[in-house]
Enzyme design. Structure first.
Site, short mmCIF file in Angstrom:
data_model
loop_
_atom_site.label_atom_id
_atom_site.label_comp_id
_atom_site.label_asym_id
_atom_site.label_seq_id
_atom_site.Cartn_x
_atom_site.Cartn_y
_atom_site.Cartn_z
CG ASN A 131 14.16 51.75 17.66
OD1 ASN A 131 14.08 52.01 18.85
ND2 ASN A 131 13.96 50.58 17.00
NE ARG A 133 19.87 45.58 25.26
CZ ARG A 133 21.12 45.15 25.68
NH1 ARG A 133 21.24 44.47 26.78
NH2 ARG A 133 22.23 45.29 24.92
NE ARG A 143 18.73 44.08 22.77
CZ ARG A 143 17.82 44.95 22.55
NH1 ARG A 143 16.80 44.88 23.25
NH2 ARG A 143 17.82 46.17 21.82
N PRO A 144 24.64 41.61 24.25
CG PRO A 144 26.26 40.26 23.32
CD PRO A 144 24.74 40.31 23.43
CB ILE A 145 27.40 46.45 25.56
CG1 ILE A 145 27.89 45.80 27.00
CG2 ILE A 145 26.03 46.73 25.68
CD1 ILE A 145 27.93 46.97 27.99
CG ASP A 146 30.48 41.81 22.13
OD1 ASP A 146 29.37 42.24 22.33
OD2 ASP A 146 31.04 41.19 21.40
CG LEU A 147 29.97 43.89 18.62
CD1 LEU A 147 28.74 43.61 17.60
CD2 LEU A 147 31.16 43.43 17.78
CG ASP A 165 13.02 46.04 15.66
OD1 ASP A 165 12.96 45.03 16.39
OD2 ASP A 165 13.14 47.38 15.69
CB VAL A 179 18.36 40.25 14.19
CG1 VAL A 179 19.27 41.52 15.03
CG2 VAL A 179 18.40 40.54 12.58
NE ARG A 222 10.26 49.62 26.36
CZ ARG A 222 11.38 48.84 26.91
NH1 ARG A 222 11.24 47.97 27.55
NH2 ARG A 222 12.53 49.28 26.62
C1 EPZ Z 1 18.50 48.20 17.66
O1 EPZ Z 1 18.57 47.49 18.87
C2 EPZ Z 1 16.79 48.56 18.07
N1 EPZ Z 1 16.78 49.51 19.10
C3 EPZ Z 1 16.01 47.41 18.07
O2 EPZ Z 1 14.82 47.59 18.24
C4 EPZ Z 1 16.24 46.55 16.73
O3 EPZ Z 1 15.50 45.35 16.99
C5 EPZ Z 1 17.62 46.19 16.72
O4 EPZ Z 1 18.62 47.45 16.54
C6 EPZ Z 1 18.26 45.49 15.46
O5 EPZ Z 1 17.46 46.11 14.53
C7 EPZ Z 1 16.99 50.69 18.98
O6 EPZ Z 1 17.33 51.28 17.87
C8 EPZ Z 1 16.85 51.58 20.24
P1 EPZ Z 1 21.83 45.53 17.59
P2 EPZ Z 1 20.16 47.37 19.33
O7 EPZ Z 1 22.95 45.91 18.42
O8 EPZ Z 1 20.98 48.40 18.59
C9 EPZ Z 1 24.15 41.58 18.89
C10 EPZ Z 1 12.48 47.68 19.04
O9 EPZ Z 1 11.58 46.62 19.21
N2 EPZ Z 1 25.28 42.52 19.52
O10 EPZ Z 1 21.71 45.79 16.22
O11 EPZ Z 1 20.52 46.85 20.76
C11 EPZ Z 1 22.79 41.65 19.54
O12 EPZ Z 1 22.85 40.83 20.83
C12 EPZ Z 1 13.73 47.28 19.28
O13 EPZ Z 1 12.26 48.85 18.74
C13 EPZ Z 1 26.41 41.83 19.98
O14 EPZ Z 1 26.55 40.68 19.98
O15 EPZ Z 1 20.56 46.09 18.40
C14 EPZ Z 1 21.96 41.10 18.53
O16 EPZ Z 1 21.87 39.60 18.58
C15 EPZ Z 1 14.25 46.06 19.81
N3 EPZ Z 1 27.11 42.57 20.72
C16 EPZ Z 1 22.37 41.75 17.30
O17 EPZ Z 1 23.87 42.00 17.60
C17 EPZ Z 1 26.97 44.01 20.88
O18 EPZ Z 1 27.83 44.74 21.35
C18 EPZ Z 1 21.64 43.04 17.00
O19 EPZ Z 1 21.78 43.84 17.81
C19 EPZ Z 1 25.86 44.51 20.26
C20 EPZ Z 1 24.90 44.13 19.53
#
Ligand code: EPZ
Length: 418
Positions: free
Chosen positions: A25, A94, A123-127, A307, A329, A399
């Protein structure tokens, strides 16, 4: 034909020495960051994994030239000639979306298929998009494609993240590195992978301050220069080995770990009765009796990592007493629980909380892996169980863990793919 079932013979103590590889990651955003500059960057200790191959495919599709030798990756981004990564790669992973920030910064536009939900949540991307918009990008979402563009340079501004999203913090940080003026990311994620990315960007000439705190300050520079960097050790892989050692009542010397990065897990395993010794860059984890139940709640770093939740749950199934695991989370990250139940675990789920009544032992069964960490959890459970477990769809494991079986086999595990 892919060998997609792993057969694990349980009931053996896992003991010996394992080396942890570079963090998946961290590697993924670092590869994306190499797109920010016209030149060749070198990234060392990149794990050989399916997700890394996917990211390689993404940057190559944009025009970068990538060479991977052993665990060293060079990314030559001299001539980028695309701004739209292929749908199949974005759909497969993603984290492909992490090229949005670098593309916007370097090319002024990016078209990326909107990543959908996955096994662990919506897992939205709004942020991410909120951040790009704050920096002056125009965002259009139609036909399932996110189109972002900016005339000239992005412009630094203040971005408050409603949740400290790891990916959004990384993506916005990369976009802001060459923006005009100062960007402040408030409520930023504090994960070690964020610090690693900031260090790499700073080696490239960026001015990122505050990584590891909730407030990131990025003073945009006109351009970045290629650099080289060694990826931090994978704290989730290290943690998985820690749990396996404790859960099988074995003893593992785990090399290439940053003690600080695995503190939350170390604390929980110690509370459960395991012994943890820390050395410079390494640790030994062992247990000489059945673990005790513990309660755990997942949180953004420095809280207990989501994780590691599945793998810890796997050993709590046979711990003495009742454990409570709360997942804060992701909204749907208990897919491993019904599979553990097939092996004899007693787990009740209510919303975001799982109550695990420890049973004396699990027994081998046919189970199905639904995502990466669920696979690791099922391997962990299978190692502690009596008899043989058949884990289907084990390819998810590839993966995130390089040669997992090979490394465990050296420590007494017996498993094979069919
Ligand atoms: C990273 O994912 C990791 N992936 C994930 O690892 C990890 O589980 C996660 O961070 C949390 O620690 C990578 O680094 C490649 P987030 P990421 O954005 O960045 C919500 C693994 O098994 N959210 O911190 O996608 C989201 O839906 C994986 O190695 C929004 O609402 O995680 C979630 O509930 C899986 N809007 C929370 O935030 C957004 O725009 C945390 O997601 C973005 C996220």
């Amino acid at each position: 034909m892919e060998l997609n079932t792993l057969i694990v013979e349980g009931g053996r103590k896992i003991s010996g020495t394992v080396r942890v590889g570079g963090a998946k990651n961290s590697s993924l955003p670092l590869i994306a960051a190499a797109l920010l500059t016209a030149g060749t960057s070198t990234i060392e200790d990149v794990p050989r994994l399916k997700d890394i191959e996917t990211m390689r495919g993404v940057v190559e599709a944009l025009g970068a030239r990538v060479i991977m030798e052993d665990n060293v990756m060079t990314v030559d981004s001299s001539c980028l000639n695309g701004n739209e990564p292929p749908y199949d790669l974005v759909r497969a992973m993603r984290a492909s979306f992490l090229v949005m920030g670098p593309l916007l910064a370097r090319m002024g536009s990016a078209h990326i298929f909107q990543p959908g939900g996955c096994a662990i949540g919506a897992r939205p991307i709004d942020l991410h998009l909120k951040g790009f918009a704050a920096l002056g990008a125009e965002i259009d979402m139609s036909g399932g494609v996110v189109k972002a563009k900016v005339d000239g340079r992005l412009k630094g501004d203040r971005v408050y993240l409603d949740f400290p999203s790891v990916g959004a913090t990384e993506n916005i940080m990369m976009a802001a590195a060459t923006a005009d003026g100062r960007t402040l990311i408030e409520n930023a994620a504090r994960e070690p992978e964020i610090v690693d990315l900031a260090n790499f960007l700073n080696k490239m000439g960026a001015r990122v301050r505050g990584a590891g705190t909730p407030m990131l300050r990025i003073d945009g520079v006109e351009e970045l220069a290629p650099s080289s960097h060694t990826v931090i050790p994978d704290r989730i892989e290290a943690g998985t080995f820690m749990i396996i050692a404790a859960g099988t009542q074995g003893s593992l010397y785990i090399d290439n770990v940053v003690g600080e990065h695995v503190k939350p897990l170390e604390a929980k395993l110690s509370e459960a009765g395991a012994h943890v010794e820390t050395f410079e860059g390494a640790m030994r984890v062992s247990a000489d009796r059945r673990l005790k139940a513990v309660d755990v709640t997942t949180m953004p770093y420095p809280g207990f990592p989501t994780d590691m939740q599945a793998q810890l749950m796997a050993v709590l199934c046979t711990s003495e007493g009742t454990s409570q695991v709360t997942e804060n989370v992701f909204e749907n990250r208990f897919m491993h629980a019904p599979e553990l139940s097939r092996m004899g675990a007693n787990i009740k789920i209510s919303g975001r909380t799982a109550i695990i009544e420890g049973v004396p032992n699990l027994t081998g069964a046919q189970v199905n892996a639904t995502d990466l960490r669920a696979s690791a959890a099922l391997v962990t459970a299978a190692l502690t169980a009596e008899g043989e477990t058949h884990i289907h769809n084990i390819s998810h494991l590839d993966r995130g863990y390089e040669n997992f079986e090979g490394r465990l086999a050296k420590c007494g595990a017996r498993m094979r793919r069919e």
